[in-house]
Design a protein around this motif. Structure first.
Motif, PDB file in Angstrom:
ATOM      1  N   GLY A 179       0.793  -1.224   0.000  1.00  0.00           N
ATOM      2  CA  GLY A 179       0.000   0.000   0.000  1.00  0.00           C
ATOM      3  C   GLY A 179       0.828   1.278   0.000  1.00  0.00           C
ATOM      4  O   GLY A 179       2.050   1.265  -0.051  1.00  0.00           O
ATOM      5  N   LYS A 180       0.120   2.416   0.039  1.00  0.00           N
ATOM      6  CA  LYS A 180       0.725   3.751   0.118  1.00  0.00           C
ATOM      7  C   LYS A 180       1.828   3.946  -0.914  1.00  0.00           C
ATOM      8  O   LYS A 180       2.942   4.357  -0.589  1.00  0.00           O
ATOM      9  CB  LYS A 180       1.240   4.027   1.517  1.00  0.00           C
ATOM     10  CG  LYS A 180       0.129   4.093   2.561  1.00  0.00           C
ATOM     11  CD  LYS A 180       0.650   4.490   3.923  1.00  0.00           C
ATOM     12  CE  LYS A 180      -0.480   4.539   4.934  1.00  0.00           C
ATOM     13  NZ  LYS A 180      -0.005   4.889   6.288  1.00  0.00           N
ATOM     14  N   ALA A 181       1.510   3.656  -2.156  1.00  0.00           N
ATOM     15  CA  ALA A 181       2.498   3.800  -3.231  1.00  0.00           C
ATOM     16  C   ALA A 181       2.737   5.267  -3.557  1.00  0.00           C
ATOM     17  O   ALA A 181       1.791   6.050  -3.650  1.00  0.00           O
ATOM     18  CB  ALA A 181       2.017   3.059  -4.479  1.00  0.00           C
ATOM     19  N   GLN A 182       3.994   5.610  -3.722  1.00  0.00           N
ATOM     20  CA  GLN A 182       4.381   6.954  -4.132  1.00  0.00           C
ATOM     21  C   GLN A 182       5.453   6.828  -5.219  1.00  0.00           C
ATOM     22  O   GLN A 182       6.470   6.176  -4.997  1.00  0.00           O
ATOM     23  CB  GLN A 182       4.944   7.745  -2.951  1.00  0.00           C
ATOM     24  CG  GLN A 182       3.938   8.044  -1.853  1.00  0.00           C
ATOM     25  CD  GLN A 182       2.952   9.123  -2.248  1.00  0.00           C
ATOM     26  OE1 GLN A 182       3.267   9.979  -3.068  1.00  0.00           O
ATOM     27  NE2 GLN A 182       1.768   9.099  -1.671  1.00  0.00           N
ATOM     28  N   GLU A 183       5.204   7.426  -6.378  1.00  0.00           N
ATOM     29  CA  GLU A 183       6.199   7.374  -7.454  1.00  0.00           C
ATOM     30  C   GLU A 183       6.941   8.700  -7.531  1.00  0.00           C
ATOM     31  O   GLU A 183       6.351   9.773  -7.381  1.00  0.00           O
ATOM     32  CB  GLU A 183       5.530   7.080  -8.799  1.00  0.00           C
ATOM     33  CG  GLU A 183       6.542   6.954  -9.943  1.00  0.00           C
ATOM     34  CD  GLU A 183       5.920   6.455 -11.242  1.00  0.00           C
ATOM     35  OE1 GLU A 183       5.927   5.221 -11.461  1.00  0.00           O
ATOM     36  OE2 GLU A 183       5.409   7.304 -12.007  1.00  0.00           O
ATOM     37  N   TYR A 184       8.249   8.599  -7.776  1.00  0.00           N
ATOM     38  CA  TYR A 184       9.099   9.780  -7.878  1.00  0.00           C
ATOM     39  C   TYR A 184       9.871   9.712  -9.193  1.00  0.00           C
ATOM     40  O   TYR A 184      10.531   8.718  -9.489  1.00  0.00           O
ATOM     41  CB  TYR A 184      10.072   9.829  -6.698  1.00  0.00           C
ATOM     42  CG  TYR A 184       9.368   9.839  -5.364  1.00  0.00           C
ATOM     43  CD1 TYR A 184       8.925  11.025  -4.797  1.00  0.00           C
ATOM     44  CD2 TYR A 184       9.127   8.648  -4.675  1.00  0.00           C
ATOM     45  CE1 TYR A 184       8.267  11.036  -3.577  1.00  0.00           C
ATOM     46  CE2 TYR A 184       8.465   8.651  -3.461  1.00  0.00           C
ATOM     47  CZ  TYR A 184       8.049   9.847  -2.917  1.00  0.00           C
ATOM     48  OH  TYR A 184       7.386   9.853  -1.713  1.00  0.00           O
ATOM     49  N   TYR A 185       9.761  10.767  -9.945  1.00  0.00           N
ATOM     50  CA  TYR A 185      10.442  10.817 -11.240  1.00  0.00           C
ATOM     51  C   TYR A 185      11.193  12.137 -11.369  1.00  0.00           C
ATOM     52  O   TYR A 185      10.600  13.222 -11.242  1.00  0.00           O
ATOM     53  CB  TYR A 185       9.439  10.679 -12.389  1.00  0.00           C
ATOM     54  CG  TYR A 185      10.044  10.855 -13.765  1.00  0.00           C
ATOM     55  CD1 TYR A 185      11.154  10.091 -14.161  1.00  0.00           C
ATOM     56  CD2 TYR A 185       9.519  11.785 -14.667  1.00  0.00           C
ATOM     57  CE1 TYR A 185      11.711  10.260 -15.423  1.00  0.00           C
ATOM     58  CE2 TYR A 185      10.074  11.945 -15.932  1.00  0.00           C
ATOM     59  CZ  TYR A 185      11.168  11.175 -16.303  1.00  0.00           C
ATOM     60  OH  TYR A 185      11.729  11.332 -17.539  1.00  0.00           O
ATOM     61  N   THR A 186      12.476  12.029 -11.601  1.00  0.00           N
ATOM     62  CA  THR A 186      13.287  13.196 -11.909  1.00  0.00           C
ATOM     63  C   THR A 186      13.611  13.133 -13.401  1.00  0.00           C
ATOM     64  O   THR A 186      14.371  12.260 -13.833  1.00  0.00           O
ATOM     65  CB  THR A 186      14.592  13.191 -11.104  1.00  0.00           C
ATOM     66  OG1 THR A 186      14.292  13.153  -9.709  1.00  0.00           O
ATOM     67  CG2 THR A 186      15.414  14.438 -11.410  1.00  0.00           C
ATOM     68  N   PRO A 187      13.046  14.007 -14.204  1.00  0.00           N
ATOM     69  CA  PRO A 187      13.243  13.914 -15.657  1.00  0.00           C
ATOM     70  C   PRO A 187      14.578  14.503 -16.102  1.00  0.00           C
ATOM     71  O   PRO A 187      15.125  15.408 -15.456  1.00  0.00           O
ATOM     72  CB  PRO A 187      12.078  14.737 -16.208  1.00  0.00           C
ATOM     73  CG  PRO A 187      11.838  15.767 -15.150  1.00  0.00           C
ATOM     74  CD  PRO A 187      12.123  15.093 -13.832  1.00  0.00           C
ATOM     75  N   ALA A 188      15.065  13.991 -17.191  1.00  0.00           N
ATOM     76  CA  ALA A 188      16.198  14.626 -17.858  1.00  0.00           C
ATOM     77  C   ALA A 188      15.684  15.873 -18.570  1.00  0.00           C
ATOM     78  O   ALA A 188      14.551  15.917 -19.035  1.00  0.00           O
ATOM     79  CB  ALA A 188      16.824  13.660 -18.863  1.00  0.00           C
ATOM     80  N   MET A 189      16.515  16.894 -18.641  1.00  0.00           N
ATOM     81  CA  MET A 189      16.149  18.121 -19.345  1.00  0.00           C
ATOM     82  C   MET A 189      16.733  18.064 -20.757  1.00  0.00           C
ATOM     83  O   MET A 189      17.933  17.807 -20.939  1.00  0.00           O
ATOM     84  CB  MET A 189      16.675  19.344 -18.598  1.00  0.00           C
ATOM     85  CG  MET A 189      16.163  19.444 -17.169  1.00  0.00           C
ATOM     86  SD  MET A 189      14.339  19.433 -17.039  1.00  0.00           S
ATOM     87  CE  MET A 189      13.958  21.001 -17.873  1.00  0.00           C
TER      88      MET A 189
END
Length: 272
Positions: A179-189
Motif C-alpha cells: 500500500g501507500k504507493a508513491q512514485e518519484y520521477y526526476t526527468p532529464a532536461m
C-alpha cells in the motif's frame, strides 16, 4: 558494473547505503508514516505463517536441537513476535543467520559498508525467476531486517520499454501488498527548438517524459531517475528502474523491516 542512480528525498532518514547499487535507497524508507504504530488486519496470519516457516526443517535437520529457536517462536504473543513474520522470498523477518540456513538457504558472506552481517542468498524457499541476486542483512543483532533483490538484465530498446513494463508490473504488485504507493520521477532536461513571440527560432529546456526515445541512456547516465516507495506498519519497500553500463535495464527492490528498525532506534534512545 550495474549503475543505480536515484534522487534521495530529504524527508526520509534511514541510513547511508554503501555502493552505487544501494545509493538508490539512501534515506528512502524511514519516515513517521513508515513506522506508524497501527497493525495490519492480517498481521496475525503473517505471524502464524512465519512461525510455521521457522518450524520447517529438512529431514536431516529435524534430529538436531534448536532450543533457542523454539523459545523464540513460543513467545508468539509477546511484543518481540513482530520480528518473526513472513518476509519476501519465503524468508522470515527477524530470523538469525542459523535460522535462515536451516530453511535450506545458502548464504555467502559479502562486504557492504554500513551494513553489518550481510550475505548473498541462494536456494530461497520461494524464488522469483525475474530476480537473480538476493542480498540479506542481519545486522549486529543477528536478525534479518533488510532484503535487496536485483532483477535480471533485460535487452532493451532506447525507450526502455521492456524495463518499464516490468517496473509497472511490480509497482502494481507491491502497491497491492504494502500500500501507500508513491512514485518519484526526476526527468532529464532536453533542448527543444521552438519560436519566440515574434516567430524567431529559439531553443528552450524541457523535461523529458518517462519512456521518451532517449529514456534508457538518460537512466544510465543518471540524468533521469525513476522509483516508487511502498509501506505499511511492518515493511517499507523501494522499487527502482535502472540501466547498467551496457544499456541493459533491470529493476531493484529494497525491503526493510520497519518495526525492527524502530526497536533498534528505541534501544539507542534508552541508552542515551
Amino acid at each position: 558494473m550495474k549503475k543505480i542512480t536515484l534522487l534521495l528525498l530529504s524527508f526520509f532518514c534511514l541510513s547511508v547505503l554503501p555502493c552505487k547499487a544501494d545509493n538508490l535507497y539512501e534515506n528512502i524508507l524511514e519516515t513517521d508514516a513508515l513506522i506508524a504504530k497501527e497493525s495490519l488486519p492480517d498481521a496475525e496470519d503473517a505471524r502464524n505463517q512465519a512461525k510455521e516457516l521457522l518450524k520447517t526443517r529438512s529431514q536431516n535437520l529435524r534430529k538436531q536441537n534448536f532450543p533457542t529457536l523454539r523459545q523464540r517462536t513460543s513467545k508468539i504473543n509477546t511484543e518481540d513476535t513482530y520480528r518473526y513474520q513472513a518476509a519476501p522470498f519465503g524468508l522470515v523477518w527477524g530470523a538469525s543467520v542459523t535460522d535462515t540456513k536451516n530453511q535450506g538457504v545458502e548464504l555467502q558472506s559479502i562486504e557492504e559498508k554500513d551494513y553489518v552481517n550481510s550475505f548473498n542468498a541462494k536456494h530461497l524457499p520461494k524464488p522469483i525467476a525475474e530476480f537473480d541476486r538476493i542480498n540479506l542483512t542481519f545486522g549486529e543483532n543477528n536478525e534479518l531486517w533488510r532484503i535487496i533483490a536485483y532483477g535480471q538484465l533485460n535487452e532493451d530498446d532506447s525507450s526502455c520499454s521492456v524495463g518499464l513494463r516490468q517496473y509497472k508490473i511490480y509497482a502494481s504488485l507491491l502497491a497491492k501488498k504494502y500500500g501507500k504507493a508513491q512514485e518519484y520521477y526526476t526527468p532529464a532536461m532536453i533542448t527543444v527548438e521552438t519560436t519566440d513571440s515574434r516567430g524567431k527560432p529559439t531553443t528552450e529546456q524541457k523535461a523529458a517524459a518517462i519512456g521518451n526515445p532517449e529514456f534508457c541512456s538518460q537512466l544510465e547516465a543518471g540524468s533521469a531517475v525513476l522509483y516508487s516507495t511502498f509501506e505499511n506498519a511492518e515493511v517499507g519497500a523501494a522499487l527502482a528502474l535502472n540501466v547498467d553500463g551496457s544499456g541493459k535495464s533491470y529493476i531493484v527492490i529494497d525491503y526493510k523491516n520497519l518495526r525492527i528498525l524502530r526497536a533498534k532506534e528505541n534501544q539507542t534512545l534508552e541508552a542515551l
